[in-house]
Design an enzyme around this catalytic site. Structure first.
Site, PDB file in Angstrom:
ATOM      1  N   LYS A  85     -33.074  28.735  -6.157  1.00 44.82           N
ATOM      2  CA  LYS A  85     -32.581  30.118  -6.071  1.00 44.82           C
ATOM      3  C   LYS A  85     -31.249  30.149  -5.318  1.00 44.82           C
ATOM      4  O   LYS A  85     -30.320  30.872  -5.682  1.00 44.82           O
ATOM      5  CB  LYS A  85     -33.636  31.003  -5.390  1.00 44.82           C
ATOM      6  CG  LYS A  85     -34.812  31.264  -6.319  1.00 44.82           C
ATOM      7  CD  LYS A  85     -36.040  31.825  -5.640  1.00 44.82           C
ATOM      8  CE  LYS A  85     -37.191  31.843  -6.664  1.00 44.82           C
ATOM      9  NZ  LYS A  85     -38.471  32.261  -6.099  1.00 44.82           N
TER      10      LYS A  85
ATOM     11  N   GLN B 225     -40.723  33.897  -0.365  1.00 45.03           N
ATOM     12  CA  GLN B 225     -41.393  32.979  -1.300  1.00 45.03           C
ATOM     13  C   GLN B 225     -42.901  32.956  -1.041  1.00 45.03           C
ATOM     14  O   GLN B 225     -43.338  32.757   0.086  1.00 45.03           O
ATOM     15  CB  GLN B 225     -40.790  31.573  -1.130  1.00 45.03           C
ATOM     16  CG  GLN B 225     -41.272  30.560  -2.136  1.00 45.03           C
ATOM     17  CD  GLN B 225     -40.800  30.850  -3.566  1.00 45.03           C
ATOM     18  OE1 GLN B 225     -39.642  31.186  -3.791  1.00 45.03           O
ATOM     19  NE2 GLN B 225     -41.711  30.729  -4.510  1.00 45.03           N
TER      20      GLN B 225
ATOM     21  N   ASP C 198     -37.929  41.101  -6.324  1.00 40.41           N
ATOM     22  CA  ASP C 198     -39.074  40.518  -7.035  1.00 40.41           C
ATOM     23  C   ASP C 198     -39.883  41.603  -7.738  1.00 40.41           C
ATOM     24  O   ASP C 198     -40.743  41.298  -8.566  1.00 40.41           O
ATOM     25  CB  ASP C 198     -40.008  39.813  -6.030  1.00 40.41           C
ATOM     26  CG  ASP C 198     -39.820  38.306  -5.996  1.00 40.41           C
ATOM     27  OD1 ASP C 198     -39.326  37.760  -6.991  1.00 40.41           O
ATOM     28  OD2 ASP C 198     -40.171  37.695  -4.972  1.00 40.41           O
TER      29      ASP C 198
END
Ligand code: NDP
Length: 283
Positions: A53, A97, A120
């Site tokens: 990322k 994460q 997200d």
């Protein structure tokens, strides 16, 4: 039949080209899209995802911050960091994460990220917006799958779409996006009866189970489009999906590879969401 391979790498390269152009224009008007990625602990797979990322941010011209915290970080410490990032004008997107260590509530973390920085799309506000079809961000993995279908001209309208897996991150939002696009959607899970029969009736089959080789050729209809979301590591350390790719490719019309399929698209969609978040916050 031998299936056409839907290359996530190729589609991503194209989409990232557009993201770079738009980022360049945004930077001219004084805003650099900024993404903060938080990793708690040192899980090897999570470390790879976070590093990828970060690399994608650099490629797109974004500002990025990586916060790697020790596994014994307390929930309060993590929430405090998120609050700080919520109030940081350089940061337009925040991603923590998953999975997190057991002593930290994922729900508390997800709810602490401000919805407009929730790239997200896991916050209940964003999940609710997806349900009603009026959203700012789409969750990255299902959005990546839709972009792959679109790129190949595979229209879910009127088709039987079977999604195997009902997680909040993949299966449920995937089903919702296919429904928004007028697919007739069946969601399968570990209690589904006659799973092979249900899968065999799919025009579009999405596997998001997390079990290597779970979808075998006998579960696939001739000519179906098969999307493999799974990322599994074999005992030998090889990365494979949920689909027996070689055998299924003999029957399917389209198939996504692992690696080089949905995974790379997921990161590209994260970049797209971060760019969108920056534009929204500019307004
Ligand atoms: P979860 O473990 O949260 O969900 C797995 C789902 O599969 C559950 O709904 C479960 O059913 C279902 N399932 C498990 N066993 C069976 C079975 N025997 N028959 C039918 N259904 C079954 O996983 P995620 O959704 O988070 O991830 C799925 C996979 O996708 C993983 O391999 C993950 O690594 C990968 N992934 C890939 C991404 C990418 O970018 N390509 C991003 C995110 C995930 P039940 O609900 O009944 O338990």
């Amino acid at each position: 039949m031998s299936a056409t391979i839907i290359s996530g790498k190729e589609i991503s390269a194209k989409l990232r080209g557009k993201i770079k152009e738009e980022t360049h224009a945004l930077i001219q008007s004084g805003i650099t899209p900024g993404l903060a990625v938080i990793l708690v602990g040192s899980d090897p797979a999570s470390t790879i995802y976070v590093n990828n990322k970060e690399k994608a941010c650099a490629e797109c011209g974004f500002y990025s911050e990586k916060h790697v915290l020790p596994a014994d970080t307390t929930q309060d410490e993590l929430l405090h960091l998120i609050e700080r990032l919520n109030n940081d004008p350089k940061i337009h997107g925040i991603l923590c994460q998953l999975p997190l260590p057991e002593h930290i509530s994922e729900e508390a973390v997800i709810r602490t990220i401000r919805p407009e920085k929730d790239v997200d799309a896991f916050h209940p506000v964003n999940v609710g917006k997806i349900m009603v079809g009026d959203y700012d961000f789409l969750p990255c993995t299902p959005a990546g799958v839709m972009a792959m279908l679109d790129e190949c001209g595979i229209d879910p309208r009127g088709k039987h779409c079977v999604v195997v897996g009902r997680s909040n991150i993949v299966g449920k939002p995937m089903s919702m996006l296919l429904l928004h696009r007028h697919g007739t959607v069946t969601i399968c899970h570990s209690r589904t009866k006659d799973l092979a029969d249900v899968c065999r009736s799919a025009d579009i089959l999405v596997a998001a189970v997390g079990k290597a080789g779970f979808i075998t050729a006998d579960m696939v209809k001739e000519g179906a489009a098969v999307i493999d979301v799974g990322i599994n590591r074999t005992p030998e350390g090889k990365v494979v999906g949920d689909v027996c790719t070689a055998a299924v490719a003999e029957k399917a019309s389209y198939i996504t590879p692992v690696p080089g399929g949905v995974g790379v698209m997921t990161i590209t969609m994260l970049m797209q969401n971060t760019l969108k978040a920056a534009k929204m916050q500019l307004k």
